[in-house]
Design a protein around this motif. Structure first.
Motif, PDB file in Angstrom:
ATOM      1  N   VAL A 329       0.852  -1.126   0.087  1.00  0.00           N
ATOM      2  CA  VAL A 329      -0.126  -0.065  -0.082  1.00  0.00           C
ATOM      3  C   VAL A 329       1.123   1.260   0.031  1.00  0.00           C
ATOM      4  CG1 VAL A 329      -1.556   1.229   1.262  1.00  0.00           C
ATOM      5  CG2 VAL A 329      -1.927  -1.436   1.156  1.00  0.00           C
ATOM      6  N   ALA A 330       1.840   1.106   0.885  1.00  0.00           N
ATOM      7  CA  ALA A 330       2.931   2.546   1.017  1.00  0.00           C
ATOM      8  C   ALA A 330       3.689   2.346  -0.507  1.00  0.00           C
ATOM      9  CB  ALA A 330       3.749   2.252   2.083  1.00  0.00           C
ATOM     10  N   ASN A 331       3.897   1.404  -0.945  1.00  0.00           N
ATOM     11  CA  ASN A 331       4.772   1.440  -2.285  1.00  0.00           C
ATOM     12  C   ASN A 331       3.978   1.886  -3.557  1.00  0.00           C
ATOM     13  OD1 ASN A 331       5.686  -0.079  -4.895  1.00  0.00           O
ATOM     14  ND2 ASN A 331       7.221  -0.099  -3.620  1.00  0.00           N
ATOM     15  N   THR A 332       2.515   1.651  -3.655  1.00  0.00           N
ATOM     16  CA  THR A 332       1.625   2.204  -4.457  1.00  0.00           C
ATOM     17  C   THR A 332       1.462   3.642  -4.353  1.00  0.00           C
ATOM     18  OG1 THR A 332       0.513   0.035  -4.884  1.00  0.00           O
ATOM     19  CG2 THR A 332      -0.555   1.882  -5.646  1.00  0.00           C
ATOM     20  N   ALA A 333       1.260   4.098  -2.961  1.00  0.00           N
ATOM     21  CA  ALA A 333       1.107   5.493  -2.624  1.00  0.00           C
ATOM     22  C   ALA A 333       2.300   6.308  -3.306  1.00  0.00           C
ATOM     23  CB  ALA A 333       0.740   5.755  -1.543  1.00  0.00           C
ATOM     24  N   ALA A 334       3.387   5.671  -2.982  1.00  0.00           N
ATOM     25  CA  ALA A 334       4.675   6.502  -3.162  1.00  0.00           C
ATOM     26  C   ALA A 334       5.112   6.496  -4.805  1.00  0.00           C
ATOM     27  CB  ALA A 334       5.860   5.972  -2.569  1.00  0.00           C
ATOM     28  N   ASN A 335       4.781   5.416  -5.477  1.00  0.00           N
ATOM     29  CA  ASN A 335       5.089   5.440  -7.021  1.00  0.00           C
ATOM     30  C   ASN A 335       4.136   6.146  -7.461  1.00  0.00           C
ATOM     31  OD1 ASN A 335       7.392   3.645  -7.526  1.00  0.00           O
ATOM     32  ND2 ASN A 335       6.430   2.098  -6.363  1.00  0.00           N
ATOM     33  N   ARG A 336       2.903   6.214  -7.153  1.00  0.00           N
ATOM     34  CA  ARG A 336       1.907   7.143  -7.771  1.00  0.00           C
ATOM     35  C   ARG A 336       2.132   8.446  -7.858  1.00  0.00           C
ATOM     36  NH1 ARG A 336      -3.043   9.786  -6.048  1.00  0.00           N
ATOM     37  NH2 ARG A 336      -4.719   9.628  -7.513  1.00  0.00           N
ATOM     38  N   ARG A 337       2.568   8.999  -6.734  1.00  0.00           N
ATOM     39  CA  ARG A 337       2.930  10.399  -6.618  1.00  0.00           C
ATOM     40  C   ARG A 337       4.272  10.649  -7.169  1.00  0.00           C
ATOM     41  NH1 ARG A 337       4.119  14.544  -7.016  1.00  0.00           N
ATOM     42  NH2 ARG A 337       3.702  16.638  -5.729  1.00  0.00           N
ATOM     43  N   LEU A 338       5.289   9.883  -6.859  1.00  0.00           N
ATOM     44  CA  LEU A 338       6.875  10.317  -6.964  1.00  0.00           C
ATOM     45  C   LEU A 338       7.174   9.931  -8.174  1.00  0.00           C
ATOM     46  CD1 LEU A 338       8.299   9.710  -3.410  1.00  0.00           C
ATOM     47  CD2 LEU A 338       7.212  11.850  -4.296  1.00  0.00           C
ATOM     48  N   THR A 339       6.930   8.713  -8.724  1.00  0.00           N
ATOM     49  CA  THR A 339       7.619   7.976  -9.827  1.00  0.00           C
ATOM     50  C   THR A 339       6.677   8.266 -11.252  1.00  0.00           C
ATOM     51  OG1 THR A 339       8.303   6.169  -8.561  1.00  0.00           O
ATOM     52  CG2 THR A 339       8.053   5.808 -10.761  1.00  0.00           C
ATOM     53  N   PHE A 340       5.372   8.566 -11.162  1.00  0.00           N
ATOM     54  CA  PHE A 340       4.573   8.498 -12.198  1.00  0.00           C
ATOM     55  C   PHE A 340       3.752   9.724 -12.218  1.00  0.00           C
ATOM     56  CE2 PHE A 340       5.032   3.907 -11.681  1.00  0.00           C
ATOM     57  CZ  PHE A 340       5.682   3.533 -12.636  1.00  0.00           C
ATOM     58  N   GLY A 341       3.922  10.622 -11.229  1.00  0.00           N
ATOM     59  CA  GLY A 341       3.499  11.876 -11.140  1.00  0.00           C
ATOM     60  C   GLY A 341       2.020  12.230 -11.255  1.00  0.00           C
ATOM     61  N   VAL A 342       1.538  11.362 -10.773  1.00  0.00           N
ATOM     62  CA  VAL A 342      -0.011  11.157 -10.327  1.00  0.00           C
ATOM     63  C   VAL A 342      -0.435  12.061  -9.250  1.00  0.00           C
ATOM     64  CG1 VAL A 342      -2.257  10.068 -10.554  1.00  0.00           C
ATOM     65  CG2 VAL A 342      -0.238   8.951 -11.710  1.00  0.00           C
ATOM     66  N   ARG A 343      -1.165  13.193  -9.203  1.00  0.00           N
ATOM     67  CA  ARG A 343      -1.459  14.197  -8.156  1.00  0.00           C
ATOM     68  C   ARG A 343      -3.082  14.358  -7.988  1.00  0.00           C
ATOM     69  NH1 ARG A 343       2.585  16.119 -10.883  1.00  0.00           N
ATOM     70  NH2 ARG A 343       4.526  17.030  -9.560  1.00  0.00           N
ATOM     71  N   GLY A 344      -3.399  14.398  -6.861  1.00  0.00           N
ATOM     72  CA  GLY A 344      -4.810  14.564  -6.568  1.00  0.00           C
ATOM     73  C   GLY A 344      -5.432  13.051  -5.979  1.00  0.00           C
ATOM     74  N   ARG A 345      -6.627  13.211  -5.731  1.00  0.00           N
ATOM     75  CA  ARG A 345      -7.187  12.008  -5.180  1.00  0.00           C
ATOM     76  C   ARG A 345      -7.790  10.998  -6.156  1.00  0.00           C
ATOM     77  NH1 ARG A 345      -9.884  14.130   0.450  1.00  0.00           N
ATOM     78  NH2 ARG A 345      -7.934  15.065   1.385  1.00  0.00           N
ATOM     79  N   GLY A 346      -8.260  11.634  -7.623  1.00  0.00           N
ATOM     80  CA  GLY A 346      -8.764  10.937  -8.583  1.00  0.00           C
ATOM     81  C   GLY A 346      -7.978   9.576  -9.063  1.00  0.00           C
ATOM     82  N   GLY A 347      -9.077   8.544  -9.041  1.00  0.00           N
ATOM     83  CA  GLY A 347      -8.278   7.413  -9.346  1.00  0.00           C
ATOM     84  C   GLY A 347      -7.399   6.610  -8.195  1.00  0.00           C
ATOM     85  N   ALA A 348      -7.449   7.185  -6.914  1.00  0.00           N
ATOM     86  CA  ALA A 348      -6.526   6.653  -6.082  1.00  0.00           C
ATOM     87  C   ALA A 348      -6.887   5.231  -5.727  1.00  0.00           C
ATOM     88  CB  ALA A 348      -6.275   7.656  -4.775  1.00  0.00           C
ATOM     89  N   VAL A 349      -8.268   5.032  -5.344  1.00  0.00           N
ATOM     90  CA  VAL A 349      -8.854   3.681  -4.884  1.00  0.00           C
ATOM     91  C   VAL A 349      -8.615   2.781  -6.009  1.00  0.00           C
ATOM     92  CG1 VAL A 349     -10.790   2.470  -4.340  1.00  0.00           C
ATOM     93  CG2 VAL A 349     -10.615   4.802  -3.439  1.00  0.00           C
ATOM     94  N   ARG A 350      -8.693   3.213  -7.168  1.00  0.00           N
ATOM     95  CA  ARG A 350      -8.566   2.181  -8.305  1.00  0.00           C
ATOM     96  C   ARG A 350      -6.906   1.666  -8.471  1.00  0.00           C
ATOM     97  NH1 ARG A 350      -7.024   3.017 -13.639  1.00  0.00           N
ATOM     98  NH2 ARG A 350      -7.303   5.648 -13.235  1.00  0.00           N
ATOM     99  N   HIS A 351      -6.043   2.665  -8.472  1.00  0.00           N
ATOM    100  CA  HIS A 351      -5.091   2.370  -8.204  1.00  0.00           C
ATOM    101  C   HIS A 351      -4.325   1.548  -7.172  1.00  0.00           C
ATOM    102  CE1 HIS A 351      -4.108   6.469 -10.767  1.00  0.00           C
ATOM    103  NE2 HIS A 351      -4.666   5.564 -11.493  1.00  0.00           N
ATOM    104  N   GLN A 352      -4.818   1.841  -5.887  1.00  0.00           N
ATOM    105  CA  GLN A 352      -4.571   1.027  -4.927  1.00  0.00           C
ATOM    106  C   GLN A 352      -5.072  -0.566  -5.123  1.00  0.00           C
ATOM    107  OE1 GLN A 352      -2.631   1.062  -2.428  1.00  0.00           O
ATOM    108  NE2 GLN A 352      -2.129   2.932  -2.353  1.00  0.00           N
ATOM    109  N   ALA A 353      -6.399  -0.790  -5.645  1.00  0.00           N
ATOM    110  CA  ALA A 353      -6.649  -1.999  -6.014  1.00  0.00           C
ATOM    111  C   ALA A 353      -5.901  -2.654  -7.107  1.00  0.00           C
ATOM    112  CB  ALA A 353      -8.134  -1.958  -6.680  1.00  0.00           C
ATOM    113  N   GLN A 354      -5.481  -2.085  -7.919  1.00  0.00           N
ATOM    114  CA  GLN A 354      -4.499  -2.438  -8.981  1.00  0.00           C
ATOM    115  C   GLN A 354      -3.105  -2.796  -8.498  1.00  0.00           C
ATOM    116  OE1 GLN A 354      -4.807   0.656 -11.775  1.00  0.00           O
ATOM    117  NE2 GLN A 354      -5.775  -0.741 -13.441  1.00  0.00           N
ATOM    118  N   GLY A 355      -2.742  -1.947  -7.377  1.00  0.00           N
ATOM    119  CA  GLY A 355      -1.608  -2.370  -6.603  1.00  0.00           C
ATOM    120  C   GLY A 355      -1.740  -3.509  -5.893  1.00  0.00           C
TER     121      GLY A 355
END
Length: 479
Positions: A329-355
């Motif tokens: 969970v922590a890895n997906t959140a960090a990669n979402r913001r820092l590696t792939f530059g996704v900002r905001g809460r939009g799609g966060a739940v879907r990204h965590q589910a895929q993660g």
């Protein structure tokens, strides 16, 4: 380097083109409030220095912040006597309000400001603006806190300044050294995109502008200055410090929640070596690999600490599953913001589910490795377990990156029109409005009228992102 720029982004930095004779390259703003005593010697000294040392045409703009003494009259006399001096008056106080009003209306490609007390040695002015003229940098600031700076001021102000900058570094992760020095410059094309995001109208204006610029990936040039404290300064230290701390909290919260549209100027220039199109290398791959490796290394350490803790009261399979779940969970959140530059809460739940699906694959790899180890040895040593898990996690990491890049966070900017929507080039207001206190098109650089922007309002400029190049021309441009 790439010379094309995506809609809504700033153009690649270039050396400012030669301007027609008399067209100012630099506009120096002096915000004043009840400075009838210091204004005239300041302006005359600055004008003499620029005329003697600055190789381009320039303008000095006096921004009167609702002074109640004879400051407006002094400013008017200076403007009448010196051709390079102009003045306007705001009916509301606020240094940030004055700078935003003048900078948004100026036709000079480089904009600067300095305090009326001239605490900063003017010999630093040309080194301040030269990187902006050459195209090397986007903003430039004078710093009193570098090792080569020479500063004369009391211990109270020294402590407050250093404490404030430490707070900025600790809370907002800033890298610039001095946010409060009244000696800064910015390119006009950058200002027209960045300033609509800055909310503060007072003393925190500088800090907010620098924090947003740094987070957006703009280049900030620092110049060490010689600075002598003004003992007669009218700045209210306690009130200013309180307002600054409120501003730090507001900006920090906005950055944490992703409510600022910094992604629209996060990679604005094509001259960043990391943005170059390399043959046979997908765009952004190198940067994403670096970010993913850093996040992965930290996640692995986090996972091993969790595994060691859970292993104390549970079996190896249970400890592995729990440690993987939390770290995933922590890895997906960090990669979402820092590696792939996704900002905001939009799609966060879907990204965590895929993660978590990716986590399941990693769990299968690591659990299978542990099962194979337990089949080979009935009671393996703890160090052996860790070594097997590290090897299994390395394999899972490679697969995780590929799945993240291709499935969880795919880059659809090139072929998905919806993904390019944030770069809408429609100006935020193209309808005539008598009450509009500022220009309604990015290219309108008509001279500032006295009293304009006096109410300090600034519209929602999230769509006001057309690039403005110094060499652009327009029939409405009065230069």
């Amino acid at each position: 380097m790439r010379t094309d720029s995506s809609p809504g982004t700033l153009p690649a930095r270039e050396h400012l083109p030669a301007a027609p004779a008399g067209t100012p390259v630099l506009d120096v703003v002096i915000p004043v409030y009840n400075e009838e005593k210091d204004l005239q010697p300041c302006v005359r000294r600055l004008h003499e220095h620029l005329g003697r040392t600055f190789p381009y045409a320039f303008r000095i703009t006096i921004a009167d912040n609702a002074s109640t003494d004879t400051t407006p009259q002094v400013a008017g006399r200076l403007a009448a006597e010196i051709p390079e001096v102009t003045t306007f008056r705001l009916e509301q106080k606020g240094r940030g309000r004055a700078l935003r009003a003048v900078w948004s209306a100026s036709d000079a490609p480089v904009l600067a400001y300095m305090d009326v007390d001239l605490s900063t040695d003017l010999n630093a002015l040309l080194p301040l603006v030269a990187p902006l003229i050459s195209g090397h940098s986007d903003l430039a600031i004078g710093s009193r806190l570098t090792r080569s700076s020479r500063v004369v001021r009391g211990p109270k102000r020294e402590f407050i300044s250093r404490a404030y900058n430490l707070i900025l570094r600790g809370s907002l992760q800033t890298r610039f050294s001095d946010a409060q020095c009244g000696f800064k410059a910015i390119r006009r094309d950058v200002a027209q995109v960045l300033l609509p995001l800055v909310e503060d109208t007072g003393w925190f204006f500088d800090t907010e502008m620098l924090v947003l610029a740094e987070r957006a990936g703009l280049r900030i040039h620092e110049v060490p200055v010689d600075w002598v404290d003004d003992p007669d300064s009218t700045v209210h230290i306690v009130r200013t410090a309180t307002d600054d701390l409120k501003g730090v909290w507001r900006v920090g919260r906005a950055l944490a929640t992703g409510s600022l549209p910094l992604d629209r100027i996060a990679r604005p220039f094509g001259d960043d070596p990391r943005d170059r199109d390399l043959k046979d290398v997908p765009r952004g791959l190198a940067r994403q690999l670096v970010g993913f490796c850093v996040v992965g290394a930290l996640s692995t350490l986090f996972y091993l600490l969790l595994y060691s803790g859970f292993r104390v009261f549970s079996g190896s399979q249970t400890a592995n599953a729990l440690a993987l779940l939390v770290s995933a969970v922590a890895n997906t959140a960090a990669n979402r913001r820092l590696t792939f530059g996704v900002r905001g809460r939009g799609g966060a739940v879907r990204h965590q589910a895929q993660g978590l699906v990716v986590f399941g694959i990693g769990l299968a790899l690591t659990s299978g490795s542990l099962a194979a180890l337990n089949a080979a040895t009935s009671e393996p040593a703890h160090s052996t377990e860790l070594a097997v898990l590290v090897a299994a996690n390395l394999a899972a990491t490679v697969l995780r990156f590929l799945l993240f890049r291709a499935w969880v966070f795919p880059d659809r900017r090139e072929d998905d029109p919806a993904a390019r929507a944030p770069y809408d080039t429609t100006p935020y207001n193209t309808t005539p409005c008598d009450a509009a206190p500022y220009n309604t098109t990015p290219y309108d650089t008509a001279p500032f009228r006295a009293g304009a922007a006096a109410d300090g309002t600034w519209p929602d400029a999230t769509l006001h992102l057309l690039p403005v190049r110094p060499h652009d021309t327009d029939s409405r441009d009065l230069r």
